[in-house]
Design a protein around this motif. Structure first.
Motif, mmCIF file in Angstrom:
data_model
loop_
_atom_site.group_PDB
_atom_site.id
_atom_site.type_symbol
_atom_site.label_atom_id
_atom_site.label_comp_id
_atom_site.label_asym_id
_atom_site.label_seq_id
_atom_site.Cartn_x
_atom_site.Cartn_y
_atom_site.Cartn_z
ATOM 1 N N ILE A 1 84.846 32.589 47.966
ATOM 2 C CA ILE A 1 83.502 32.772 48.516
ATOM 3 C C ILE A 1 83.462 34.057 49.339
ATOM 4 N N ASP A 2 84.525 34.314 50.124
ATOM 5 C CA ASP A 2 84.607 35.563 50.882
ATOM 6 C C ASP A 2 84.625 36.764 49.941
ATOM 7 N N LEU A 3 85.301 36.623 48.803
ATOM 8 C CA LEU A 3 85.389 37.697 47.828
ATOM 9 C C LEU A 3 84.009 38.082 47.303
ATOM 10 N N LEU A 4 83.158 37.080 47.102
ATOM 11 C CA LEU A 4 81.818 37.340 46.594
ATOM 12 C C LEU A 4 80.994 38.183 47.570
ATOM 13 N N GLN A 5 81.386 38.166 48.841
ATOM 14 C CA GLN A 5 80.650 38.906 49.852
ATOM 15 C C GLN A 5 81.202 40.318 50.079
ATOM 16 N N LEU A 6 82.341 40.666 49.447
ATOM 17 C CA LEU A 6 82.933 41.988 49.602
ATOM 18 C C LEU A 6 82.172 43.012 48.773
ATOM 19 N N ASP A 7 82.142 44.227 49.265
ATOM 20 C CA ASP A 7 81.539 45.324 48.503
ATOM 21 C C ASP A 7 82.564 45.853 47.517
ATOM 22 N N ASN A 8 82.157 45.987 46.269
ATOM 23 C CA ASN A 8 83.029 46.531 45.244
ATOM 24 C C ASN A 8 83.058 48.050 45.396
ATOM 25 N N PHE A 9 84.183 48.574 45.842
ATOM 26 C CA PHE A 9 84.316 50.000 46.116
ATOM 27 C C PHE A 9 84.792 50.802 44.904
ATOM 28 N N LEU A 10 85.051 50.155 43.775
ATOM 29 C CA LEU A 10 85.545 50.857 42.597
ATOM 30 C C LEU A 10 84.456 51.776 42.033
ATOM 31 N N THR A 11 84.828 53.015 41.766
ATOM 32 C CA THR A 11 83.850 54.022 41.367
ATOM 33 C C THR A 11 83.655 54.089 39.852
ATOM 34 N N LEU B 1 90.380 52.132 34.258
ATOM 35 C CA LEU B 1 91.351 51.216 34.850
ATOM 36 C C LEU B 1 92.399 51.977 35.655
ATOM 37 N N ALA B 2 92.874 53.082 35.117
ATOM 38 C CA ALA B 2 93.854 53.902 35.843
ATOM 39 C C ALA B 2 93.266 54.381 37.172
ATOM 40 N N ARG B 3 92.002 54.775 37.164
ATOM 41 C CA ARG B 3 91.355 55.224 38.401
ATOM 42 C C ARG B 3 91.193 54.046 39.363
ATOM 43 N N TRP B 4 90.650 52.938 38.845
ATOM 44 C CA TRP B 4 90.366 51.798 39.706
ATOM 45 C C TRP B 4 91.623 51.236 40.358
ATOM 46 N N LEU B 5 92.683 51.087 39.588
ATOM 47 C CA LEU B 5 93.906 50.518 40.159
ATOM 48 C C LEU B 5 94.455 51.389 41.277
ATOM 49 N N SER B 6 94.366 52.701 41.126
ATOM 50 C CA SER B 6 94.869 53.587 42.182
ATOM 51 C C SER B 6 93.980 53.574 43.422
ATOM 52 N N GLU B 7 92.749 53.054 43.303
ATOM 53 C CA GLU B 7 91.851 52.947 44.454
ATOM 54 C C GLU B 7 92.187 51.759 45.353
ATOM 55 N N PHE B 8 92.989 50.832 44.865
ATOM 56 C CA PHE B 8 93.428 49.688 45.671
ATOM 57 C C PHE B 8 94.672 50.073 46.448
ATOM 58 N N ASP B 9 94.629 49.933 47.780
ATOM 59 C CA ASP B 9 95.809 50.238 48.597
ATOM 60 C C ASP B 9 96.981 49.314 48.264
ATOM 61 N N ASP B 10 96.699 48.092 47.863
ATOM 62 C CA ASP B 10 97.763 47.127 47.598
ATOM 63 C C ASP B 10 98.373 47.230 46.210
ATOM 64 N N VAL B 11 97.838 48.097 45.347
ATOM 65 C CA VAL B 11 98.481 48.336 44.056
ATOM 66 C C VAL B 11 99.593 49.348 44.295
ATOM 67 N N GLN B 12 100.825 48.889 44.115
ATOM 68 C CA GLN B 12 101.988 49.739 44.355
ATOM 69 C C GLN B 12 102.341 50.590 43.143
ATOM 70 N N ALA B 13 102.127 50.018 41.941
ATOM 71 C CA ALA B 13 102.470 50.741 40.717
ATOM 72 C C ALA B 13 101.774 50.077 39.541
ATOM 73 N N PHE B 14 101.607 50.859 38.474
ATOM 74 C CA PHE B 14 101.187 50.289 37.201
ATOM 75 C C PHE B 14 101.726 51.169 36.087
ATOM 76 N N CYS B 15 101.898 50.573 34.915
ATOM 77 C CA CYS B 15 102.425 51.295 33.760
ATOM 78 C C CYS B 15 102.093 50.526 32.485
ATOM 79 N N CYS B 16 102.316 51.177 31.336
ATOM 80 C CA CYS B 16 102.085 50.535 30.038
ATOM 81 C C CYS B 16 102.983 49.312 29.890
ATOM 82 N N ALA B 17 102.445 48.310 29.235
ATOM 83 C CA ALA B 17 103.185 47.069 29.011
ATOM 84 C C ALA B 17 104.147 47.216 27.830
#
Length: 187
Positions: A39-49, A138-154
Protein backbone atom coordinates in the motif's frame (compact mmCIF):
# COMPACT_ATOMS: atom_id res chain seq x y z
CA UNK A 1 10.37 -47.46 -10.72
CA UNK A 2 11.01 -51.00 -9.50
CA UNK A 3 8.52 -53.14 -7.59
CA UNK A 4 9.86 -52.21 -4.11
CA UNK A 5 9.70 -48.45 -4.82
CA UNK A 6 6.19 -48.77 -6.23
CA UNK A 7 4.90 -50.73 -3.24
CA UNK A 8 6.51 -48.23 -0.81
CA UNK A 9 4.87 -45.36 -2.69
CA UNK A 10 1.46 -47.05 -2.69
CA UNK A 11 1.74 -47.82 1.03
CA UNK A 12 2.60 -44.19 1.78
CA UNK A 13 -0.31 -42.90 -0.30
CA UNK A 14 -3.05 -45.33 0.80
CA UNK A 15 -4.95 -42.83 2.99
CA UNK A 16 -4.72 -39.92 0.51
CA UNK A 17 -8.07 -38.69 -0.80
CA UNK A 18 -8.31 -37.08 -4.26
CA UNK A 19 -9.41 -33.45 -4.40
CA UNK A 20 -12.87 -32.69 -5.76
CA UNK A 21 -12.94 -30.90 -9.09
CA UNK A 22 -13.54 -27.22 -8.41
CA UNK A 23 -12.96 -24.78 -11.24
CA UNK A 24 -14.01 -21.50 -9.61
CA UNK A 25 -11.44 -21.50 -6.77
CA UNK A 26 -8.01 -20.03 -7.53
CA UNK A 27 -5.21 -20.52 -5.07
CA UNK A 28 -3.52 -17.29 -4.09
CA UNK A 29 -0.35 -17.52 -1.98
CA UNK A 30 -0.52 -15.46 1.20
CA UNK A 31 2.43 -13.34 0.05
CA UNK A 32 0.29 -12.03 -2.82
CA UNK A 33 -2.13 -10.37 -0.41
CA UNK A 34 -1.75 -6.60 -0.17
CA UNK A 35 0.53 -5.75 2.70
CA UNK A 36 1.15 -2.41 4.34
CA UNK A 37 4.40 -2.22 2.34
CA UNK A 38 2.51 -2.70 -0.93
CA UNK A 39 0.00 0.00 0.00
CA UNK A 40 2.92 2.34 0.79
CA UNK A 41 4.41 1.44 -2.59
CA UNK A 42 1.26 2.60 -4.36
CA UNK A 43 1.79 6.03 -2.82
CA UNK A 44 5.43 6.40 -4.00
CA UNK A 45 6.27 8.57 -6.98
CA UNK A 46 7.71 6.59 -9.87
CA UNK A 47 10.97 8.39 -10.60
CA UNK A 48 11.96 6.22 -13.59
CA UNK A 49 12.44 8.38 -16.67
CA UNK A 50 11.12 7.94 -20.19
CA UNK A 51 12.98 10.91 -21.66
CA UNK A 52 15.20 10.69 -24.75
CA UNK A 53 16.74 7.23 -24.98
CA UNK A 54 20.09 6.10 -26.33
CA UNK A 55 19.37 2.71 -27.91
CA UNK A 56 21.88 0.08 -26.84
CA UNK A 57 23.00 -1.90 -29.90
CA UNK A 58 21.97 -5.56 -29.84
CA UNK A 59 25.62 -6.63 -29.93
CA UNK A 60 26.35 -4.79 -26.69
CA UNK A 61 25.52 -6.91 -23.65
CA UNK A 62 23.72 -5.26 -20.74
CA UNK A 63 26.07 -4.83 -17.84
CA UNK A 64 26.35 -2.44 -14.91
CA UNK A 65 28.27 -2.47 -11.64
CA UNK A 66 28.18 0.15 -8.90
CA UNK A 67 31.48 1.59 -7.82
CA UNK A 68 32.82 -0.33 -4.84
CA UNK A 69 31.13 -3.62 -5.71
CA UNK A 70 33.62 -6.46 -5.90
CA UNK A 71 34.33 -7.75 -9.40
CA UNK A 72 33.82 -11.32 -8.13
CA UNK A 73 30.19 -10.51 -7.32
CA UNK A 74 29.56 -9.38 -10.91
CA UNK A 75 31.39 -12.47 -12.22
CA UNK A 76 29.18 -14.78 -10.14
CA UNK A 77 26.09 -12.84 -11.21
CA UNK A 78 27.10 -13.13 -14.87
CA UNK A 79 27.59 -16.90 -14.48
CA UNK A 80 24.15 -17.30 -12.87
CA UNK A 81 25.65 -18.53 -9.58
CA UNK A 82 23.07 -16.72 -7.45
CA UNK A 83 19.64 -18.32 -7.20
CA UNK A 84 16.88 -16.13 -8.57
CA UNK A 85 14.42 -15.18 -5.84
CA UNK A 86 11.86 -13.49 -8.11
CA UNK A 87 11.34 -12.74 -11.77
CA UNK A 88 9.46 -10.23 -13.90
CA UNK A 89 8.37 -10.74 -17.51
CA UNK A 90 8.15 -7.57 -19.63
CA UNK A 91 7.80 -9.26 -23.03
CA UNK A 92 5.39 -7.42 -25.38
CA UNK A 93 4.35 -4.83 -22.77
CA UNK A 94 4.17 -1.12 -23.68
CA UNK A 95 7.00 1.09 -22.38
CA UNK A 96 4.85 2.84 -19.75
CA UNK A 97 3.55 -0.47 -18.39
CA UNK A 98 7.14 -1.76 -18.22
CA UNK A 99 8.20 1.38 -16.33
CA UNK A 100 5.42 0.89 -13.79
CA UNK A 101 6.10 -2.84 -13.40
CA UNK A 102 9.87 -2.42 -12.99
CA UNK A 103 9.34 0.29 -10.37
CA UNK A 104 6.86 -1.83 -8.39
CA UNK A 105 8.92 -5.02 -8.79
CA UNK A 106 12.18 -3.50 -7.50
CA UNK A 107 10.46 -1.78 -4.58
CA UNK A 108 8.57 -4.94 -3.61
CA UNK A 109 11.81 -6.94 -3.83
CA UNK A 110 13.45 -4.42 -1.49
CA UNK A 111 10.51 -4.68 0.95
CA UNK A 112 10.83 -8.48 0.86
CA UNK A 113 14.63 -8.29 1.38
CA UNK A 114 15.30 -10.09 -1.90
CA UNK A 115 18.77 -9.83 -3.40
CA UNK A 116 18.76 -11.62 -6.75
CA UNK A 117 16.20 -11.04 -9.47
CA UNK A 118 15.60 -11.98 -13.09
CA UNK A 119 13.93 -9.58 -15.51
CA UNK A 120 12.89 -10.91 -18.92
CA UNK A 121 12.72 -8.16 -21.54
CA UNK A 122 12.67 -10.23 -24.72
CA UNK A 123 14.92 -10.43 -27.77
CA UNK A 124 14.70 -8.23 -30.80
CA UNK A 125 15.98 -8.87 -34.30
CA UNK A 126 17.19 -5.32 -34.87
CA UNK A 127 18.32 -2.32 -32.83
CA UNK A 128 14.98 -0.49 -33.25
CA UNK A 129 12.80 -3.46 -32.27
CA UNK A 130 10.37 -3.10 -29.37
CA UNK A 131 12.27 -5.68 -27.29
CA UNK A 132 15.53 -3.76 -27.71
CA UNK A 133 13.86 -0.46 -26.80
CA UNK A 134 12.55 -2.08 -23.59
CA UNK A 135 16.02 -3.53 -23.00
CA UNK A 136 17.59 -0.08 -23.40
CA UNK A 137 15.05 1.53 -21.06
CA UNK A 138 15.57 -1.27 -18.56
CA UNK A 139 19.31 -0.57 -18.47
CA UNK A 140 18.56 3.09 -17.72
CA UNK A 141 15.86 2.36 -15.16
CA UNK A 142 17.86 -0.19 -13.19
CA UNK A 143 20.79 2.21 -12.87
CA UNK A 144 18.38 4.85 -11.48
CA UNK A 145 17.75 2.69 -8.39
CA UNK A 146 20.34 3.28 -5.66
CA UNK A 147 19.78 -0.26 -4.36
CA UNK A 148 20.58 -1.94 -7.68
CA UNK A 149 24.20 -2.97 -7.23
CA UNK A 150 24.68 -4.70 -10.59
CA UNK A 151 22.92 -6.19 -13.56
CA UNK A 152 24.01 -8.24 -16.56
CA UNK A 153 22.76 -10.58 -19.30
CA UNK A 154 21.31 -13.85 -18.06
CA UNK A 155 22.59 -17.32 -18.86
CA UNK A 156 20.96 -19.07 -21.83
CA UNK A 157 18.74 -21.25 -19.61
CA UNK A 158 17.28 -18.08 -18.03
CA UNK A 159 16.70 -16.24 -21.31
CA UNK A 160 20.20 -15.27 -22.46
CA UNK A 161 20.34 -11.85 -24.12
CA UNK A 162 16.55 -11.56 -23.68
CA UNK A 163 16.82 -11.36 -19.90
CA UNK A 164 19.04 -9.91 -17.21
CA UNK A 165 20.10 -10.76 -13.70
CA UNK A 166 19.76 -7.98 -11.13
CA UNK A 167 21.63 -7.84 -7.81
CA UNK A 168 20.12 -5.66 -5.09
CA UNK A 169 21.88 -4.21 -2.08
CA UNK A 170 21.39 -6.14 1.12
CA UNK A 171 18.64 -4.62 3.27
CA UNK A 172 19.56 -3.02 6.60
CA UNK A 173 17.80 -5.83 8.48
CA UNK A 174 19.67 -8.50 6.50
CA UNK A 175 22.98 -6.70 7.09
CA UNK A 176 22.32 -6.56 10.81
CA UNK A 177 21.33 -10.23 10.90
CA UNK A 178 24.45 -11.16 8.95
CA UNK A 179 26.63 -9.11 11.32
CA UNK A 180 25.07 -10.80 14.34
CA UNK A 181 25.57 -14.25 12.79
CA UNK A 182 29.25 -13.56 12.12
CA UNK A 183 29.72 -12.07 15.61
CA UNK A 184 28.41 -15.31 17.15
CA UNK A 185 30.94 -17.35 15.14
CA UNK A 186 33.89 -15.28 16.35
CA UNK A 187 33.06 -15.74 20.04
Amino acid sequence: MNFDEKSLFLDAMEDVQPLKQCHDVHWQPARNLRTRQQIDLLQLDNFLTTDFLDIIPLGTPLEFKREGLQTGVLDKLRLGKYSQQASLNLVHLPVEKCRQQVFAFIHQAQCDSLRNLLIIHGKGGEDGSHANIIRSYLARWLSEFDDVQAFCCAQAHHGGSGACYVALRKSAAASQENGERHAKRSR
